[in-house]
Enzyme design. Sequence first.
Site, mmCIF file in Angstrom:
data_model
loop_
_atom_site.group_PDB
_atom_site.id
_atom_site.type_symbol
_atom_site.label_atom_id
_atom_site.label_comp_id
_atom_site.label_asym_id
_atom_site.label_seq_id
_atom_site.Cartn_x
_atom_site.Cartn_y
_atom_site.Cartn_z
ATOM 1 C CG ASN A 275 -1.861 -1.179 1.251
ATOM 2 O OD1 ASN A 275 -2.290 -1.646 0.195
ATOM 3 N ND2 ASN A 275 -2.173 -1.679 2.432
ATOM 4 C CD GLN B 110 2.813 3.859 3.159
ATOM 5 O OE1 GLN B 110 2.712 4.434 2.083
ATOM 6 N NE2 GLN B 110 3.983 3.608 3.728
ATOM 7 C CG HIS C 123 4.456 -2.122 5.461
ATOM 8 N ND1 HIS C 123 4.499 -0.758 5.681
ATOM 9 C CD2 HIS C 123 3.146 -2.429 5.350
ATOM 10 C CE1 HIS C 123 3.282 -0.277 5.701
ATOM 11 N NE2 HIS C 123 2.421 -1.275 5.494
ATOM 12 C CG HIS D 134 0.329 -5.695 3.761
ATOM 13 N ND1 HIS D 134 -0.313 -5.670 4.980
ATOM 14 C CD2 HIS D 134 0.536 -4.400 3.420
ATOM 15 C CE1 HIS D 134 -0.494 -4.402 5.361
ATOM 16 N NE2 HIS D 134 0.007 -3.617 4.431
#
Length: 115
Positions: free
Chosen positions: A88, A95, A101, A103
């Site tokens: 995201n 986000q 990051h 997922h």
Amino acid sequence: MENNCLFCRIVAGEIAAEIIYSDERSVAFRDINPQAPTHVLVVPREHIESLDDATQKDEALLGHLLRVAARVANEMGHSESGYRAVINTGAGAGQSVFHLHVHMLGGRALEWPPG
Ligand code: 5GP
Ligand code: ZN
């Protein structure tokens, strides 16, 4: 490290998380609010705010994060049934933590397109 960054603090061991995998460039840990039976976050040790802030020097790191997501998915038994790796980027895309990051979601059927 950014002191006010949640994921920097998890990487530094200042905030507890269920670590699944770690190496010199990345850490993978379980999401605290899982959206699937397996929901793991793969983060770089280095603070990068989002995919949009990654530069050419981060190309190998970005590839590494995806390979770690795949490795963790395989180790957790999702290679045959399938899994999803998602980044995201920006508040409008969901986000909420501004430390890059990936997922990795698996363990249930996943719809497309995502909401
Ligand atoms: P984003 O919304 O930025 O794409 O994803 C951030 C993720 O971090 C969310 O799925 C959220 O559940 C997870 N998260 C937020 N706070 C914590 C925490 O303290 N520990 C862990 N393990 N995950 C967290
Ligand atoms: Zn950070």
